[in-house]
Design an enzyme around this catalytic site. Structure first.
Site, PDB file in Angstrom:
ATOM      1  N   LYS A  14      35.433   1.204 -85.778  1.00 39.53           N
ATOM      2  CA  LYS A  14      35.366   0.660 -84.571  1.00 39.53           C
ATOM      3  C   LYS A  14      35.799   1.443 -83.148  1.00 39.53           C
ATOM      4  O   LYS A  14      34.750   1.331 -82.412  1.00 39.53           O
ATOM      5  CB  LYS A  14      36.365  -0.465 -84.724  1.00 39.53           C
ATOM      6  CG  LYS A  14      35.963  -1.599 -85.378  1.00 39.53           C
ATOM      7  CD  LYS A  14      36.955  -2.802 -85.436  1.00 39.53           C
ATOM      8  CE  LYS A  14      38.299  -2.566 -85.199  1.00 39.53           C
ATOM      9  NZ  LYS A  14      39.027  -2.188 -86.378  1.00 39.53           N
ATOM     10  N   ARG A  89      41.288 -10.965 -82.920  1.00 38.72           N
ATOM     11  CA  ARG A  89      41.753 -10.718 -84.324  1.00 38.72           C
ATOM     12  C   ARG A  89      41.813 -11.900 -85.095  1.00 38.72           C
ATOM     13  O   ARG A  89      41.789 -12.077 -86.240  1.00 38.72           O
ATOM     14  CB  ARG A  89      43.096  -9.859 -84.620  1.00 38.72           C
ATOM     15  CG  ARG A  89      42.865  -8.486 -83.963  1.00 38.72           C
ATOM     16  CD  ARG A  89      44.319  -7.956 -84.252  1.00 38.72           C
ATOM     17  NE  ARG A  89      44.400  -6.558 -83.553  1.00 38.72           N
ATOM     18  CZ  ARG A  89      43.678  -5.380 -84.191  1.00 38.72           C
ATOM     19  NH1 ARG A  89      43.260  -5.471 -85.152  1.00 38.72           N
ATOM     20  NH2 ARG A  89      43.954  -4.303 -83.274  1.00 38.72           N
ATOM     21  N   ARG A 128      43.145  10.492 -93.133  1.00 37.61           N
ATOM     22  CA  ARG A 128      43.627  10.950 -92.119  1.00 37.61           C
ATOM     23  C   ARG A 128      45.151  11.495 -91.995  1.00 37.61           C
ATOM     24  O   ARG A 128      45.385  12.273 -91.136  1.00 37.61           O
ATOM     25  CB  ARG A 128      43.925   9.295 -91.219  1.00 37.61           C
ATOM     26  CG  ARG A 128      42.769   8.845 -90.960  1.00 37.61           C
ATOM     27  CD  ARG A 128      42.790   7.501 -90.021  1.00 37.61           C
ATOM     28  NE  ARG A 128      43.989   6.523 -90.221  1.00 37.61           N
ATOM     29  CZ  ARG A 128      43.872   5.510 -89.736  1.00 37.61           C
ATOM     30  NH1 ARG A 128      43.009   5.080 -88.854  1.00 37.61           N
ATOM     31  NH2 ARG A 128      44.951   4.855 -90.031  1.00 37.61           N
ATOM     32  N   ARG A 130      48.203  10.181 -91.790  1.00 39.48           N
ATOM     33  CA  ARG A 130      49.190   9.703 -91.130  1.00 39.48           C
ATOM     34  C   ARG A 130      50.286   9.145 -92.035  1.00 39.48           C
ATOM     35  O   ARG A 130      50.258   8.733 -93.287  1.00 39.48           O
ATOM     36  CB  ARG A 130      48.949   8.438 -90.190  1.00 39.48           C
ATOM     37  CG  ARG A 130      47.759   8.855 -89.370  1.00 39.48           C
ATOM     38  CD  ARG A 130      47.222   7.563 -88.461  1.00 39.48           C
ATOM     39  NE  ARG A 130      46.263   7.961 -87.556  1.00 39.48           N
ATOM     40  CZ  ARG A 130      45.763   7.043 -86.853  1.00 39.48           C
ATOM     41  NH1 ARG A 130      46.015   5.934 -87.067  1.00 39.48           N
ATOM     42  NH2 ARG A 130      44.528   7.314 -86.014  1.00 39.48           N
ATOM     43  N   ARG A 141      47.481  -4.112 -95.284  1.00 38.91           N
ATOM     44  CA  ARG A 141      46.737  -4.218 -93.987  1.00 38.91           C
ATOM     45  C   ARG A 141      45.580  -4.999 -94.130  1.00 38.91           C
ATOM     46  O   ARG A 141      45.124  -5.631 -93.441  1.00 38.91           O
ATOM     47  CB  ARG A 141      46.709  -2.860 -93.380  1.00 38.91           C
ATOM     48  CG  ARG A 141      47.938  -2.537 -92.621  1.00 38.91           C
ATOM     49  CD  ARG A 141      47.767  -1.292 -92.032  1.00 38.91           C
ATOM     50  NE  ARG A 141      47.129  -1.195 -90.752  1.00 38.91           N
ATOM     51  CZ  ARG A 141      46.681  -0.218 -90.196  1.00 38.91           C
ATOM     52  NH1 ARG A 141      46.499   1.042 -90.687  1.00 38.91           N
ATOM     53  NH2 ARG A 141      45.692  -0.481 -88.862  1.00 38.91           N
TER      54      ARG A 141
END
Length: 183
Positions: A14, A89, A128, A130, A141
């Site tokens: 997004k 959301r 990624r 992280r 999540r």
């Protein structure tokens, strides 16, 4: 003058796609995370209030988030359109946003969902690198996202119409389909 709500799970792309659309149409990308960080840094009244929640590890209340979005939607940059990146959301936030848009005499032109399978999301987010991007955390999540957002998707399908774009393809193809959907 496009006014777009861009929805999708974490890791769907997004932010990347919203930034490209914002540049292509010369309109602001409005991301609640970016707004919160900027308001806290600038020590605006809403930023100070948000920081008090963030410092305790609490979620920033919707009233504060809506206040930040209202400031952005009233800005001169947003007069020619905007992209909401990942907001609302949930259904209550969608109701608050509709009330705000009615108050401002604005409407949303398009609600677009970037749809990406969970397994692909997990792989993208693991790449990624992280610290909080562990598979168990990512999958949790996604569960939370599905619980909160599935009703929102149904809400927009009934309320204003929802366009779904397959986000599981090369980014340039996703962008081309987004531009086509925006018109």
């Amino acid at each position: 003058m496009p006014r777009i709500i861009l929805l999708g799970p974490p890791g769907a792309g997004k932010g990347t796609q919203a930034a490209q659309l914002a540049e292509a149409y010369d309109i602001p990308k409005i991301s609640t995370g970016d707004l919160l960080r900027a308001a806290v840094k600038a020590q605006t009244p809403l930023g100070v209030e948000a920081k008090s929640y963030m410092d305790k590890g609490d979620l920033v209340p919707d009233t504060v988030v809506i206040g930040l979005i209202e400031e952005q939607l009233q800005s001169e940059a947003a007069h020619s359109g905007w992209i909401l990146d990942g907001f609302p959301r949930n259904v209550p936030q969608a109701g608050s946003l509709k009330t705000l848009l009615d108050k401002l005499g604005q409407s949303c032109d398009r609600v677009i969902l970037l749809d990406v399978p969970d397994d692909e999301i997990v792989q993208r987010m693991l790449q990624r690198g992280r610290a909080d991007d562990r598979e168990d955390v990512i999958r949790n999540r996604l569960v939370v996202y599905r619980q909160q957002t599935e009703p929102l998707i149904a809400h927009y399908q009934q309320e204003t119409g929802l366009e779904t774009i397959d986000g599981n393809q090369p980014p340039e193809k996703v962008f081309a389909q987004l531009k086509s959907a925006v018109g």
